[in-house]
Scaffold this active site. Sequence first.
Site, PDB file in Angstrom:
ATOM      1  N   GLU A 101     -11.098  46.655  46.809  1.00 21.06           N
ATOM      2  CA  GLU A 101     -10.867  45.917  45.552  1.00 21.06           C
ATOM      3  C   GLU A 101     -12.031  44.965  45.323  1.00 21.06           C
ATOM      4  O   GLU A 101     -12.568  44.388  46.267  1.00 21.06           O
ATOM      5  CB  GLU A 101      -9.534  45.159  45.694  1.00 21.06           C
ATOM      6  CG  GLU A 101      -9.202  44.172  44.607  1.00 21.06           C
ATOM      7  CD  GLU A 101      -8.813  44.814  43.282  1.00 21.06           C
ATOM      8  OE1 GLU A 101      -9.461  45.795  42.877  1.00 21.06           O
ATOM      9  OE2 GLU A 101      -7.885  44.306  42.624  1.00 21.06           O
ATOM     10  N   ASP A 102     -12.415  44.805  44.072  1.00 15.49           N
ATOM     11  CA  ASP A 102     -13.535  43.916  43.769  1.00 15.49           C
ATOM     12  C   ASP A 102     -13.154  42.447  43.970  1.00 15.49           C
ATOM     13  O   ASP A 102     -13.820  41.708  44.661  1.00 15.49           O
ATOM     14  CB  ASP A 102     -14.068  44.144  42.339  1.00 15.49           C
ATOM     15  CG  ASP A 102     -12.969  44.095  41.271  1.00 15.49           C
ATOM     16  OD1 ASP A 102     -11.776  43.951  41.622  1.00 15.49           O
ATOM     17  OD2 ASP A 102     -13.296  44.194  40.079  1.00 15.49           O
ATOM     18  N   ASP A 105      -7.159  38.231  42.607  1.00 11.63           N
ATOM     19  CA  ASP A 105      -6.873  37.011  41.850  1.00 11.63           C
ATOM     20  C   ASP A 105      -5.398  36.692  42.086  1.00 11.63           C
ATOM     21  O   ASP A 105      -5.038  36.123  43.113  1.00 11.63           O
ATOM     22  CB  ASP A 105      -7.230  37.295  40.380  1.00 11.63           C
ATOM     23  CG  ASP A 105      -7.171  36.071  39.485  1.00 11.63           C
ATOM     24  OD1 ASP A 105      -6.525  35.096  39.886  1.00 11.63           O
ATOM     25  OD2 ASP A 105      -7.747  36.100  38.391  1.00 11.63           O
ATOM     26  N   ARG A 168     -21.608  44.133  34.630  1.00 10.88           N
ATOM     27  CA  ARG A 168     -21.333  44.844  35.887  1.00 10.88           C
ATOM     28  C   ARG A 168     -22.612  45.134  36.658  1.00 10.88           C
ATOM     29  O   ARG A 168     -22.606  45.274  37.882  1.00 10.88           O
ATOM     30  CB  ARG A 168     -20.633  46.180  35.602  1.00 10.88           C
ATOM     31  CG  ARG A 168     -19.221  46.057  35.059  1.00 10.88           C
ATOM     32  CD  ARG A 168     -18.514  47.406  35.168  1.00 10.88           C
ATOM     33  NE  ARG A 168     -17.350  47.526  34.313  1.00 10.88           N
ATOM     34  CZ  ARG A 168     -16.123  47.137  34.646  1.00 10.88           C
ATOM     35  NH1 ARG A 168     -15.896  46.589  35.810  1.00 10.88           N
ATOM     36  NH2 ARG A 168     -15.117  47.296  33.814  1.00 10.88           N
TER      37      ARG A 168
HETATM   38  P1  IMP Z   1      -5.065  40.314  39.879  1.00 11.50           P
HETATM   39  O1  IMP Z   1      -4.042  41.366  39.580  1.00 11.50           O
HETATM   40  O2  IMP Z   1      -4.764  39.010  39.198  1.00 11.50           O
HETATM   41  O3  IMP Z   1      -5.319  40.139  41.361  1.00 11.50           O
HETATM   42  O4  IMP Z   1      -6.417  40.780  39.169  1.00 11.50           O
HETATM   43  C1  IMP Z   1      -7.249  41.677  39.778  1.00 11.50           C
HETATM   44  C2  IMP Z   1      -8.214  42.308  38.806  1.00 11.50           C
HETATM   45  O5  IMP Z   1      -8.516  41.472  37.694  1.00 11.50           O
HETATM   46  C3  IMP Z   1      -9.543  42.546  39.488  1.00 11.50           C
HETATM   47  O6  IMP Z   1      -9.566  43.812  40.101  1.00 11.50           O
HETATM   48  C4  IMP Z   1     -10.535  42.414  38.377  1.00 11.50           C
HETATM   49  O7  IMP Z   1     -10.701  43.650  37.729  1.00 11.50           O
HETATM   50  C5  IMP Z   1      -9.897  41.430  37.420  1.00 11.50           C
HETATM   51  N1  IMP Z   1     -10.401  40.058  37.647  1.00 11.50           N
HETATM   52  C6  IMP Z   1      -9.749  39.003  38.185  1.00 11.50           C
HETATM   53  N2  IMP Z   1     -10.522  37.915  38.231  1.00 11.50           N
HETATM   54  C7  IMP Z   1     -11.713  38.294  37.721  1.00 11.50           C
HETATM   55  C8  IMP Z   1     -12.973  37.602  37.518  1.00 11.50           C
HETATM   56  O8  IMP Z   1     -13.165  36.406  37.832  1.00 11.50           O
HETATM   57  N3  IMP Z   1     -13.971  38.343  36.971  1.00 11.50           N
HETATM   58  C9  IMP Z   1     -13.830  39.651  36.617  1.00 11.50           C
HETATM   59  N4  IMP Z   1     -12.695  40.329  36.806  1.00 11.50           N
HETATM   60  C10 IMP Z   1     -11.636  39.659  37.348  1.00 11.50           C
END
Ligand code: IMP
Length: 182
Positions: A101-102, A105, A168
């Site tokens: 995973e990148d 959050d 990106r």
């Molecule tokens: P989560 O479900 O809140 O953990 O969000 C995860 C996904 O949201 C990541 O895989 C990213 O694609 C996107 N994301 C969350 N924070 C960022 C950020 O600071 N920059 C870019 N993409 C983000």
Amino acid sequence: MEQFHPDIKDVLLSEDDIKKIVSCIGDQISTDYEGKNPLVIAVLRGAFIFTADLMRAIKTDCEVDFMAVSSYGDGVKSSGVVRIIKDLDTKIEGRDVIIAEDILDSGLTLSYLIKALGARHPKSIEIAAFLVKDIEGKKPAVTPRYVGAHVPDAFVVGYGLDYAEHYRNLPYIGVLKPEVYS
Ligand code: IMP
């Protein structure tokens, strides 16, 4: 002096930092999965660059497959709604799976994915998160086994991470200037 993109406020991780981080995760995975031929799953699109580098940093046999999910649309806040847009081509029953995973959050995306993939009876599922966003008073919904680096609660881009599909291609991780998205 190196010129950064004009929409970037600060650079959090340089190309060199990123190389060291990925090599370190690769070493850990190589040790932990020796002889296990894990399947590394890249969560598109954000994790494609991290996964490409991670695969080359893993010294034991491994395979790769791709999934695409939607979570953010073009905005900056988690919608909490996760949809599988592209599924795996590989059967994961009985396999050791590592989700690349990148950025973690809220963890909602991965928590959903783990449930969906868990129902296919893999032998194991672990997460390799290149970044974990530290949000005061909040714990992500999942705990990654491998973490590259922690970043503050700001919107970051580069190294595969986007804002509305831009940035990106930046080879570093930078904080986007708030005026770009507000
Ligand atoms: P989560 O479900 O809140 O953990 O969000 C995860 C996904 O949201 C990541 O895989 C990213 O694609 C996107 N994301 C969350 N924070 C960022 C950020 O600071 N920059 C870019 N993409 C983000």
